[in-house]
Design a protein around this motif. Structure first.
Motif, mmCIF file in Angstrom:
data_model
loop_
_atom_site.group_PDB
_atom_site.id
_atom_site.type_symbol
_atom_site.label_atom_id
_atom_site.label_comp_id
_atom_site.label_asym_id
_atom_site.label_seq_id
_atom_site.Cartn_x
_atom_site.Cartn_y
_atom_site.Cartn_z
ATOM 1 N N SER A 16 36.811 -15.619 74.887
ATOM 2 C CA SER A 16 38.271 -15.532 74.880
ATOM 3 C C SER A 16 38.820 -16.933 74.652
ATOM 4 O O SER A 16 38.206 -17.921 75.060
ATOM 5 C CB SER A 16 38.800 -14.976 76.201
ATOM 6 O OG SER A 16 40.225 -15.057 76.239
ATOM 7 N N GLU A 63 42.858 -15.011 62.736
ATOM 8 C CA GLU A 63 42.968 -15.026 64.193
ATOM 9 C C GLU A 63 42.184 -16.181 64.811
ATOM 10 O O GLU A 63 42.614 -16.789 65.783
ATOM 11 C CB GLU A 63 42.480 -13.698 64.777
ATOM 12 C CG GLU A 63 42.610 -13.608 66.295
ATOM 13 C CD GLU A 63 42.132 -12.287 66.836
ATOM 14 O OE1 GLU A 63 42.253 -12.075 68.053
ATOM 15 O OE2 GLU A 63 41.635 -11.451 66.056
ATOM 16 N N ARG A 116 34.704 -10.365 60.279
ATOM 17 C CA ARG A 116 35.602 -9.869 61.324
ATOM 18 C C ARG A 116 34.888 -8.847 62.219
ATOM 19 O O ARG A 116 35.010 -8.883 63.448
ATOM 20 C CB ARG A 116 36.833 -9.234 60.675
ATOM 21 C CG ARG A 116 37.878 -8.765 61.686
ATOM 22 C CD ARG A 116 39.169 -8.361 60.999
ATOM 23 N NE ARG A 116 38.992 -7.222 60.106
ATOM 24 C CZ ARG A 116 39.009 -7.296 58.778
ATOM 25 N NH1 ARG A 116 39.182 -8.453 58.178
ATOM 26 N NH2 ARG A 116 38.849 -6.200 58.052
ATOM 27 N N TYR A 117 34.129 -7.954 61.598
ATOM 28 C CA TYR A 117 33.412 -6.920 62.365
ATOM 29 C C TYR A 117 32.358 -7.554 63.280
ATOM 30 O O TYR A 117 32.221 -7.182 64.444
ATOM 31 C CB TYR A 117 32.768 -5.948 61.388
ATOM 32 C CG TYR A 117 32.330 -4.630 61.990
ATOM 33 C CD1 TYR A 117 33.097 -3.982 62.960
ATOM 34 C CD2 TYR A 117 31.154 -4.006 61.573
ATOM 35 C CE1 TYR A 117 32.707 -2.767 63.497
ATOM 36 C CE2 TYR A 117 30.750 -2.791 62.102
ATOM 37 C CZ TYR A 117 31.526 -2.178 63.061
ATOM 38 O OH TYR A 117 31.135 -0.973 63.595
ATOM 39 N N GLU A 150 33.856 -9.191 66.336
ATOM 40 C CA GLU A 150 34.299 -8.220 67.333
ATOM 41 C C GLU A 150 33.122 -7.546 68.032
ATOM 42 O O GLU A 150 33.216 -7.139 69.191
ATOM 43 C CB GLU A 150 35.191 -7.174 66.662
ATOM 44 C CG GLU A 150 36.522 -7.756 66.176
ATOM 45 C CD GLU A 150 37.336 -6.764 65.371
ATOM 46 O OE1 GLU A 150 36.789 -5.685 65.031
ATOM 47 O OE2 GLU A 150 38.502 -7.064 65.057
#
Length: 298
Positions: free
Chosen positions: A133, A220, A70-71, A74
């Motif tokens: 995105s 997500e 996850r990190y 991001e």
């Protein structure tokens, strides 16, 4: 008084980003021009700062934990922005073409970024600025030249080039020992919020009933769901082309023979049909077409 949360050192974040992207301390050290020991120290410093483990060893291989995956997801857009900003200054004195591309994070990490190095080697005069995105492309409101989007390729005002086949398969770590005859009863199903229908479509095609006896975890992005599968947290429904490397290496296995081909519904490279195309966009699109047409690309 500045009440903002403190940030870890840039060196530790750089060490983690390189190690996570390459899944190798030695390769990260080579890229950063430091020793493997220095990379390991920086990663441990970051883990201590965050209070979580970012990596673990699985059968001798370095793997991201769920928190690490996850990190990394991001951080990657920020590092891409830093590299682009740096490149724009370094190449300011040279004639170069800037190409702004937007892409979903999963496709960027699992398909596009590993191939971009070959594009840069072939076209040193084109600077690709990549952002991520999953939102629908909007060329009227966004400052982009082209983008990659999931869908059927029929979008008003856009031209589109199909990229990869959309073959859905369940995948899991070998350690979970998922059996085909189990029909997934008792298994934890890993879902992507961005592709919420994939499991239901595959289960229907397989003749399996969706019922309350299966546990579920939702993420997500597919990128996180795939990483969770690699770490043994459950069974993910995956687009085969995006996990081929892990299937080939044995990090993931496909317990079921059924591959659900969703046909035209997949990832496309899209651009405005009526806008004059730059030379950089034409070059990039032709390069993508060559990848699609080359045997063994997937």
């Amino acid at each position: 008084m500045d009440r903002r949360s403190p940030l870890p050192s840039l060196n530790s974040i750089r060490a983690f980003e390189a190690t996570g992207r390459l899944l190798s301390v030695s390769k990260a050290a080579n890229e950063l021009a430091v020793t493997p020991a220095a990379v390991s120290r920086q990663v441990k410093t970051l883990e201590s700062f965050l209070g979580v483990a970012l990596f673990e060893r699985v059968k001798g291989r370095l793997e991201l934990t769920s928190a690490g995956a996850r990190y990394l997801a991001e951080l990657m857009p920020f590092f891409a922005g830093l590299r682009q900003a740096t490149d724009s200054i370094r190449t300011a004195g040279r004639r170069s073409q800037v190409l702004k591309i937007r892409c979903p994070a999963t496709f960027a990490v699992r398909w596009l970024i590993p191939r971009l190095a070959s594009f840069h080697r072939q076209h040193e005069d084109v600077d690709v600025q990549l952002t991520t995105s999953s939102a629908p492309l909007n060329f009227e409101r966004e400052d982009i030249d082209g983008g990659i989007q999931l869908g059927d390729g029929n979008w008003p005002g856009l031209s589109a080039q199909r990229l990869i086949p959309n073959e859905l398969i369940p995948v899991a770590a070998p350690s979970r020992k998922v059996r085909a005859r189990s029909r997934l009863q008792g298994e934890t199903l890993l879902h992507s919020l961005a592709r919420a229908d994939d499991w239901a479509l595959w289960m229907k095609a397989a003749g399996f009933a969706l019922d309350g006896r299966r546990r579920e975890m939702r993420y997500e992005t597919s990128l996180l769901a795939y990483q969770a599968a690699i770490e043994g947290h459950g069974v993910a429904i995956a687009q085969k082309a995006l996990v081929r490397a892990e299937l080939d290496s044995g990090q993931l296995v496909a317990p079921f023979r059924l591959e659900l081909d969703r046909g035209a519904y997949t990832y496309y490279f899209a651009w405005p049909a009526t806008r004059r195309q730059s030379a950089a966009l034409t070059t990039f699109r032709d390069w993508l077409v060559s990848l699609v047409q080359t045997a063994g690309t997937f």
